[in-house]
Structure formats: C-alpha cells, structure tokens
Design a protein around this motif. Structure first.
Motif, PDB file in Angstrom:
ATOM      1  N   LEU A   1       0.835  -1.204   0.000  1.00 21.42           N
ATOM      2  CA  LEU A   1       0.000   0.000   0.000  1.00 21.42           C
ATOM      3  C   LEU A   1       0.873   1.258   0.000  1.00 21.42           C
ATOM      4  N   SER A   2       2.079   1.136  -0.467  1.00 22.44           N
ATOM      5  CA  SER A   2       3.006   2.262  -0.450  1.00 22.44           C
ATOM      6  C   SER A   2       2.615   3.316  -1.482  1.00 22.44           C
ATOM      7  N   ASN A   3       3.146   4.524  -1.286  1.00 21.37           N
ATOM      8  CA  ASN A   3       2.947   5.634  -2.220  1.00 21.37           C
ATOM      9  C   ASN A   3       1.469   5.957  -2.425  1.00 21.37           C
ATOM     10  N   ASN A   4       0.767   6.086  -1.319  1.00 20.74           N
ATOM     11  CA  ASN A   4      -0.620   6.516  -1.340  1.00 20.74           C
ATOM     12  C   ASN A   4      -0.752   7.745  -0.447  1.00 20.74           C
ATOM     13  N   PHE A   5      -1.978   8.010  -0.005  1.00 22.35           N
ATOM     14  CA  PHE A   5      -2.256   9.103   0.929  1.00 22.35           C
ATOM     15  C   PHE A   5      -2.845   8.549   2.223  1.00 22.35           C
ATOM     16  N   LEU A   6      -2.446   7.365   2.591  1.00 29.80           N
ATOM     17  CA  LEU A   6      -3.017   6.694   3.759  1.00 29.80           C
ATOM     18  C   LEU A   6      -2.664   7.449   5.028  1.00 29.80           C
ATOM     19  N   SER A   7      -3.689   7.673   5.850  1.00 29.69           N
ATOM     20  CA  SER A   7      -3.485   8.347   7.128  1.00 29.69           C
ATOM     21  C   SER A   7      -4.164   7.633   8.280  1.00 29.69           C
ATOM     22  N   GLN A   8      -4.960   6.622   8.013  1.00 33.45           N
ATOM     23  CA  GLN A   8      -5.660   5.949   9.091  1.00 33.45           C
ATOM     24  C   GLN A   8      -5.885   4.476   8.766  1.00 33.45           C
ATOM     25  N   ILE A   9      -5.986   3.713   9.838  1.00 32.74           N
ATOM     26  CA  ILE A   9      -6.324   2.287   9.747  1.00 32.74           C
ATOM     27  C   ILE A   9      -7.549   2.078  10.622  1.00 32.74           C
ATOM     28  N   LEU A  10      -8.645   1.713  10.023  1.00 28.66           N
ATOM     29  CA  LEU A  10      -9.885   1.528  10.778  1.00 28.66           C
ATOM     30  C   LEU A  10      -9.767   0.323  11.705  1.00 28.66           C
ATOM     31  N   PRO A  11     -10.472   0.349  12.838  1.00 30.26           N
ATOM     32  CA  PRO A  11     -10.392  -0.784  13.777  1.00 30.26           C
ATOM     33  C   PRO A  11     -10.802  -2.095  13.120  1.00 30.26           C
ATOM     34  N   GLY A  12     -10.027  -3.131  13.371  1.00 29.62           N
ATOM     35  CA  GLY A  12     -10.332  -4.457  12.846  1.00 29.62           C
ATOM     36  C   GLY A  12      -9.868  -4.714  11.429  1.00 29.62           C
ATOM     37  N   THR A  13      -9.222  -3.727  10.802  1.00 34.81           N
ATOM     38  CA  THR A  13      -8.822  -3.894   9.406  1.00 34.81           C
ATOM     39  C   THR A  13      -7.798  -5.011   9.231  1.00 34.81           C
ATOM     40  N   LEU A  14      -6.849  -5.112  10.149  1.00 33.44           N
ATOM     41  CA  LEU A  14      -5.763  -6.084  10.017  1.00 33.44           C
ATOM     42  C   LEU A  14      -5.901  -7.261  10.980  1.00 33.44           C
ATOM     43  N   VAL A  15      -7.015  -7.364  11.650  1.00 37.66           N
ATOM     44  CA  VAL A  15      -7.153  -8.384  12.698  1.00 37.66           C
ATOM     45  C   VAL A  15      -7.084  -9.791  12.129  1.00 37.66           C
TER      46      VAL A  15
ATOM     47  N   TYR B   1       3.815  -3.214   3.246  1.00 41.96           N
ATOM     48  CA  TYR B   1       4.544  -2.032   2.782  1.00 41.96           C
ATOM     49  C   TYR B   1       3.655  -0.804   2.937  1.00 41.96           C
ATOM     50  N   LEU B   2       4.051   0.083   3.864  1.00 41.67           N
ATOM     51  CA  LEU B   2       3.269   1.280   4.171  1.00 41.67           C
ATOM     52  C   LEU B   2       4.098   2.555   4.011  1.00 41.67           C
ATOM     53  N   HIS B   3       5.240   2.486   3.357  1.00 38.77           N
ATOM     54  CA  HIS B   3       6.088   3.663   3.228  1.00 38.77           C
ATOM     55  C   HIS B   3       5.500   4.670   2.243  1.00 38.77           C
ATOM     56  N   ASN B   4       5.975   5.912   2.355  1.00 45.21           N
ATOM     57  CA  ASN B   4       5.536   7.007   1.492  1.00 45.21           C
ATOM     58  C   ASN B   4       4.028   7.219   1.563  1.00 45.21           C
ATOM     59  N   ASN B   5       3.538   7.420   2.796  1.00 49.28           N
ATOM     60  CA  ASN B   5       2.129   7.711   3.006  1.00 49.28           C
ATOM     61  C   ASN B   5       2.008   8.928   3.914  1.00 49.28           C
ATOM     62  N   LYS B   6       0.867   9.071   4.567  1.00 52.24           N
ATOM     63  CA  LYS B   6       0.596  10.239   5.418  1.00 52.24           C
ATOM     64  C   LYS B   6       0.298   9.830   6.859  1.00 52.24           C
ATOM     65  N   PHE B   7       0.817   8.723   7.293  1.00 53.18           N
ATOM     66  CA  PHE B   7       0.566   8.280   8.663  1.00 53.18           C
ATOM     67  C   PHE B   7       1.266   9.206   9.654  1.00 53.18           C
ATOM     68  N   SER B   8       0.530   9.646  10.671  1.00 50.44           N
ATOM     69  CA  SER B   8       1.131  10.369  11.788  1.00 50.44           C
ATOM     70  C   SER B   8       1.225   9.485  13.024  1.00 50.44           C
ATOM     71  N   TYR B   9       0.448   8.419  13.063  1.00 52.23           N
ATOM     72  CA  TYR B   9       0.523   7.429  14.134  1.00 52.23           C
ATOM     73  C   TYR B   9      -0.208   6.173  13.672  1.00 52.23           C
ATOM     74  N   ILE B  10      -0.062   5.110  14.425  1.00 43.16           N
ATOM     75  CA  ILE B  10      -0.769   3.849  14.161  1.00 43.16           C
ATOM     76  C   ILE B  10      -1.707   3.604  15.345  1.00 43.16           C
ATOM     77  N   PRO B  11      -2.973   3.320  15.089  1.00 46.34           N
ATOM     78  CA  PRO B  11      -3.908   3.120  16.207  1.00 46.34           C
ATOM     79  C   PRO B  11      -3.481   1.963  17.103  1.00 46.34           C
ATOM     80  N   ASP B  12      -3.887   2.033  18.346  1.00 44.26           N
ATOM     81  CA  ASP B  12      -3.546   1.001  19.316  1.00 44.26           C
ATOM     82  C   ASP B  12      -4.029  -0.367  18.857  1.00 44.26           C
ATOM     83  N   LYS B  13      -3.173  -1.366  19.035  1.00 42.22           N
ATOM     84  CA  LYS B  13      -3.465  -2.782  18.759  1.00 42.22           C
ATOM     85  C   LYS B  13      -3.680  -3.075  17.277  1.00 42.22           C
ATOM     86  N   ALA B  14      -3.345  -2.135  16.394  1.00 44.88           N
ATOM     87  CA  ALA B  14      -3.568  -2.363  14.961  1.00 44.88           C
ATOM     88  C   ALA B  14      -2.695  -3.487  14.433  1.00 44.88           C
ATOM     89  N   PHE B  15      -1.456  -3.629  14.959  1.00 46.02           N
ATOM     90  CA  PHE B  15      -0.523  -4.641  14.469  1.00 46.02           C
ATOM     91  C   PHE B  15      -0.440  -5.867  15.383  1.00 46.02           C
TER      92      PHE B  15
END
Length: 431
Positions: A174-188, A197-211
């Motif tokens: 998912l690299s080289n996008n405008f990603l800024s958020q991960i909704l709850p349960g997306t990666l569960v 791959y999440l590089h080159n995005n707009k993340f300022s933080y990762i929500p708790d327990k996302a990974f």
C-alpha cells in the motif's frame, strides 16, 4: 459419386470455418507459443481484440496498447490463468472476467475505483496488481478472494487501508498513497501476512493494537511518513511495537528524535579529558573484566597531600587498581574528573620474581625498583604532561633490557643534594 463429392466439399468447408477457433491459428499481430495457448499481443497499439484468438488460452498479454474498454470481451476464455492488461487507458477493471484467473495485472491505467463486483467471483485469483492507477477506494467483499496471496495497490490515491482483505493474504503493498488511518479491525484477520509495505504515506501514528494480530509478519516498511513524534497520546503504540516485534522494520518512526513521553533515565557518565586516551579506555575495560581477580596493593607511600575540601570530589580521591592488557601488574588509574587541587601518590613498583606481581616499598629490595608518581586531579601544567601513564609503562615493559627510569620523589632529591654537598666538602678537604 457426385453425392460423395458434395459431402466431402461440405466437410472441407466446415473445417475451414472452424479451424481458426478449434485449432487456434495465431493472430498476425501477436506472437504465440505452447500450441498457440500462450499469446502475447503487447505493444501493438491495439484498440480491439485481434481476430483468431482461441477460447482455450491460458496466457494473454494485452499490455502497452490503447484499450479503453474490455468489458464482457474476455469472458469466453474459460481456461485463462494469467491476464496482463497493464499500460492501457482502462477506466475500470474489465467486467465479467473469467473465473479461472490466477494472476491479473492491471497496472498503470486510469482505474479510479476497485468495485466489489470486480473481484467478487475470483475464487482462484492469487495475484492482483492494480498499482499505479488513480484508485481512491477499494471495496472488497468479506470471504471472497480466498486464494489471494499478493495484493498490490501501491501508487494510488487511497486515504484508508482497505477493509475485508482476504485472511490468507501474505503480501500487501500500500506504499505511495495518501493513507493516514487504519480503521479498527482492518488487520485483525491477517494472521498469515508476511510483508506489509506502508512507506511514502501520510501516517502520523498507528492506532492502538492495529498490528497486534500480525503474528507471521516478517517485513514492514514505515519510512517517509509524517510521524507525530511529540504526540505522547497516540505515537507510543507504534514505537513500543517496533521495539518488541520480531519482524524486520524498515524506517522505524522517530528513530532520530527523542521520545518526550518516555520515562527519564539517568544519563550515562560523559567521558572527560582524562578519559579520552585510548589507553585509559583499555585500562578501564580491563578493570571491569578482572576487578574480582585483581590483587590489592600491599603498601603505598603517600606524600604531599594537599586537598581542598570543597573542590575535591570522592571520585578524585579514590583510585582502584587496574590490570593493563598484556601484563599482570596492577596500576592506579587516573581520576575521572579534573580538579584544581592535586594529590601526589608515589608508588614503588618492584619487578616480580615469581608469577604474580605486587606493589612494595623501594627500601630493602634486592631488585631495581621503579618509582611511579601519580597525581590525582588536574594539575595546571597538564598540557605538558604525557597523555597516558599506562602507555609509558607499557613502553618500558616492552624493552626489559633497558634500565628502568627512576622518577625521583622530593625525599630522593633531598638525599641526592646531601650526597652532592658531602662530595664537594670532601673535594675541598683534599685540595
């Protein structure tokens, strides 16, 4: 006889009509292989499908052409395994693709939305590459794409990590996008995910327990994101996860910035000017390694102690024996910090006659003693002094045949002066 000739002519006519489809004559604008079941029509400036493609194709390459719409035109290839429609002018993934597909490559087109019906019935699809498009939204249906292992949505315009990704997926780009958020349960559910791959995005933080559920993760890329390193409410999760995960993290967040939310720990002692010598560092390393086995000096003659009580720290008045690398002789280290007042400790070191060495007074010794004067604190003429006492001692040990250098104390100087006066008096008497 005429009837047989007529039947034969009819059969030949039927064969001539159906041979291009049944036997698969390769279109003139393409190259074919594998009994004409692998067809490459790339780079031919095609706008429509070439005539003569047989229905039992397994590989079809239509990349680098000028296709704008291929809806409902590929459904008849029911044995197709690999379809490459990259580098065209397509605005959407072609509708009603054959369900036999294993690999679909649709990179570098004008696709804006990945609709749910585009992948709803692709149970056999293993690779889906829709990178380098203008996809703003990717809609996936839960429990579809059960065979998908590789999903590439890089270089698009996604703002949110797609939900309902198949649970068996192993690689997500998912690299080289405008990603800024991960909704709850997306990666569960992605417990088989190995590469993210999440590089080159707009993340300022990762929500708790996302990974937390990514137990099989091996590689994750997080570089080139605007991390909010000063946000002590949201950023700590990803920083702590990076420290604890077994996966390889490429581009750890806030690696070159301090963590204001972290608990303050005592800062390590900074090396002073007296500790900058490599020999002093080696002596300290040897002291830590052999502090339990280092022998204590037996006797020491202390002279001329002149300390100022307010300016001398305990570290300046305390010396510990240290073993110099390559010798068993204990030495007294320099103090760690500079002081205005100085204390001179005159140590008489005697060459050992057996195995271990010791510190002994110079009087009554059968061997030639060597006097070592060590000054605690920082004398005013420190710049004119040698940088390392241990280096001088090591040089003397390296040449045992040379006579030992005597560093006279004040008592020795007084004795030499008295002897000199006696010699002058004797000469005067003789004359």
């Amino acid at each position: 006889m005429e009837y047989q000739i007529l039947n034969t002519s009819t059969c030949l006519l039927v064969l001539l009509v159906f041979i291009p489809t049944g036997l698969g004559i390769c279109p003139s604008s393409c190259t074919c292989s594998g009994n004409d079941r692998n067809v490459d029509c790339s780079g031919r400036n095609l706008t429509v499908l070439p005539q003569g493609l047989q229905d039992n194709l397994t590989y079809l390459n239509l990349s680098f052409n000028q296709f704008v719409d291929l809806d409902h035109q590929l459904t008849r290839f029911t044995n197709l395994r690999t379809l490459d429609i990259s580098n065209n002018w397509l605005k959407n993934v072609p509708a009603h693709l054959p369900k036999s597909l294993w690999e679909l490559y649709a990179t570098n087109n004008n696709i804006k939305v990945l609709q749910k019906l585009d992948t709803a019935y692709q149970w056999n699809l293993r690779v889906l590459d829709v990178s380098r498009n203008m996809v703003e939204r990717a809609v996936l249906i839960n429990n579809t794409l059960s065979s998908l292992k590789f999903l590439n949505l890089s270089s698009n315009k996604l703002w949110t990590v797609p939900t309902n990704m198949p649970y068996n997926i192993e690689t997500v780009d998912l690299s080289n996008n405008f990603l800024s958020q991960i909704l709850p349960g997306t990666l569960v559910r992605l417990q088989h995910l190995r590469s993210l791959y999440l590089h080159n995005n707009k993340f300022s933080y990762i929500p708790d327990k996302a990974f937390d559920q990514l137990s099989q993760l091996q590689v994750v890329t997080l570089y080139n994101n605007p991390w909010s390193c000063s946000d002590n409410q949201n950023i700590p999760y990803v920083l702590q996860w990076v420290q604890g995960t077994a996966a390889r993290v490429i581009g750890a967040p806030c690696a070159d910035q301090p963590w204001p939310w972290a608990s303050t720990a005592p800062a390590p002692a900074q090396p002073t000017a007296m500790d900058s010598s490599p020999m002093i560092k080696g002596t300290k390393a040897g002291d830590r390694a052999t502090s339990a086995a280092a022998p204590e000096p037996t006797k020491a003659t202390k002279t001329h102690k002149q300390f100022k009580a307010k300016e001398v720290t305990p570290l300046a008045t305390q010396s510990h024996p240290a073993l110099f690398p390559g010798t068993d002789r204990p030495l007294l280290r320099f103090p760690a910090g500079p002081q205005e007042a100085a204390a001179t400790r005159t140590m008489h070191i005697q060459e050992p006659t057996e195995g271990n060495s010791s510190l002994a007074p110079s009087t009554g010794s059968s061997t030639t003693p060597m006097t070592l004067s060590i000054t605690s604190g920082m004398p005013t003429n420190y710049s004119k002094m040698p940088q390392s006492t241990t280096a001088t001692l090591r040089q003397e040990e390296a040449t045992p045949s040379a006579p030992s250098t005597r560093v006279p104390s004040r008592a020795s100087t007084w004795q030499m002066g008295l002897v000199y006066l006696l010699v002058l008096h004797a000469v005067a008497v003789v004359i």
